[in-house]
Enzyme design. Structure first.
Site, PDB file in Angstrom:
ATOM      1  CB  SER A  41      -0.960  -0.043   1.194  1.00  0.00           C
ATOM      2  OG  SER A  41      -1.993   0.897   1.050  1.00  0.00           O
ATOM      3  CG  ASP A  58      -6.690  -2.785  -3.735  1.00  0.00           C
ATOM      4  OD1 ASP A  58      -7.300  -1.812  -3.247  1.00  0.00           O
ATOM      5  OD2 ASP A  58      -5.458  -2.949  -3.650  1.00  0.00           O
ATOM      6  CG  HIS A  99      -5.627  -2.294  -0.056  1.00  0.00           C
ATOM      7  ND1 HIS A  99      -4.824  -2.056  -1.149  1.00  0.00           N
ATOM      8  CD2 HIS A  99      -5.068  -1.598   0.975  1.00  0.00           C
ATOM      9  CE1 HIS A  99      -3.835  -1.256  -0.815  1.00  0.00           C
ATOM     10  NE2 HIS A  99      -3.962  -0.958   0.477  1.00  0.00           N
TER      11      HIS A  99
END
Length: 318
Positions: free
Chosen positions: A159, A261, A293
């Site tokens: 991320s 995601d 995610h």
């Protein structure tokens, strides 16, 4: 005076800021001390690097016939939550270190909004330089020259941490590590946090409830930089005028994305742009179906996580 409960800004699932200036981080994760992991026998310890910058080091329980690569990891959390001591990262890195036989350096960088970007980038660069400095001899025995292959440094993150990987790799190419032949061999971007003003297909018309709603991403960059520019090249490396990806400072790249995601199409676009940029390295894309995610942090041991870890370990060992 009693604290005000009026909310100025909330970016679920990360952070809430009140009008009186209070900051409430919404992650409820458990933090674990360093240890010798009972499942993998991987040892860990926390070390200082510089003011405001620390790392958790991981050492596999192997008598390696050759020197071990170094896996420099940057945690996610939208630049405003997360920690190297978080249980989800501690478990994940124990698994990677044990399976891949690498030395890991999991970096704790300063968080926004108390420390606005570029603090996270500067701290992450500082940590990489600290690791590389041991190629000429350094204070940390777990990074001793006789056990560590400094020509095989890997940058990895999830991320926001994957965003950091990109930006640090670009800086490595521009400035060089400059010590003892240390070199970044590869970069691993797990569900990278990239964004932009123009919407991509998976960001439009979502009727499900993704882990990261598009409106959260729309507001994130202003929170962590103080400037509302979602086409800042650090957030959108494909924006007009962004530095060419041909300058990425490593030989190999792995990009991982997940079907559900919100950031999926950004990761795919980054992979495709890298391949077409004239960069001379090898890039590979791994997509997991049916997951959202950073699922691999929350579902350790499931089949999809095992497959992702297997691919990641193969990338590190190639």
């Amino acid at each position: 005076m009693a604290a005000s409960n009026e909310i100025a800004l909330e970016l679920a699932p990360s952070i809430r800021i009140y009008k009186d200036g209070r900051i409430e981080r919404l992650d409820a994760d458990v933090h674990l001390p360093p240890s010798v992991d009972t499942a993998t026998s991987v040892a860990s310890k926390d070390v200082p690097i510089a003011a405001g910058v620390t790392a958790r080091l991981y050492l596999p329980a192997v008598d390696a016939p050759s020197k071990l690569p170094v896996f420099v990891y940057y945690h996610g959390g939208g630049f405003c939550i997360g920690s190297a001591s978080s249980s989800i990262y501690h478990v994940f890195l124990n698994t990677i270190v044990s399976t891949a036989s690498v030395i890991a350096v999991s970096v704790d960088y300063r968080l926004a909004p108390e420390h606005l970007i570029p603090a996270a980038y500067d701290d992450s660069w500082c940590a990489l330089r600290w690791v590389a400095s041991h190629a000429e001899g350094g204070p940390e025995p777990w990074l001793a020259k006789d056990r560590t292959d400094f020509t095989r440094l890997f940058l990895a993150g999830d991320s926001a941490g994957a965003n950091i990987v990109h930006n640090v790799a670009m800086r490595a190419a521009a400035e060089g590590l400059g010590v003892g032949g240390a070199r970044v061999e590869g970069s691993v971007l797990l569900h990278p946090c990239f964004w932009g003003t123009a919407r991509l297909p998976c960001e439009v018309g979502r009727v499900d409830h993704p882990m990261i709603p598009p409106h959260t991403m729309d507001s994130l960059w202003q929170l962590v930089t103080g400037v509302a520019d979602n086409d800042d090249p650090r957030l959108n490396p494909l924006a007009e005028g962004a530095p060419s990806l041909a300058g990425l400072g490593c030989k190999r790249v792995m990009v991982a994305v997940a079907e559900k995601d919100t950031l999926r199409d950004r990761g795919r676009a980054y992979f495709e742009a890298l391949r077409k940029s004239g960069w001379g390295g090898e890039a590979q894309l791994w997509e997991t179906q049916g997951e959202d995610h950073v699922f691999f942090l929350f579902k350790p041991g499931c089949n999809e996580v095992s497959l992702l870890v297997k691919r990641l370990v193969s990338f590190l060992k190639d």
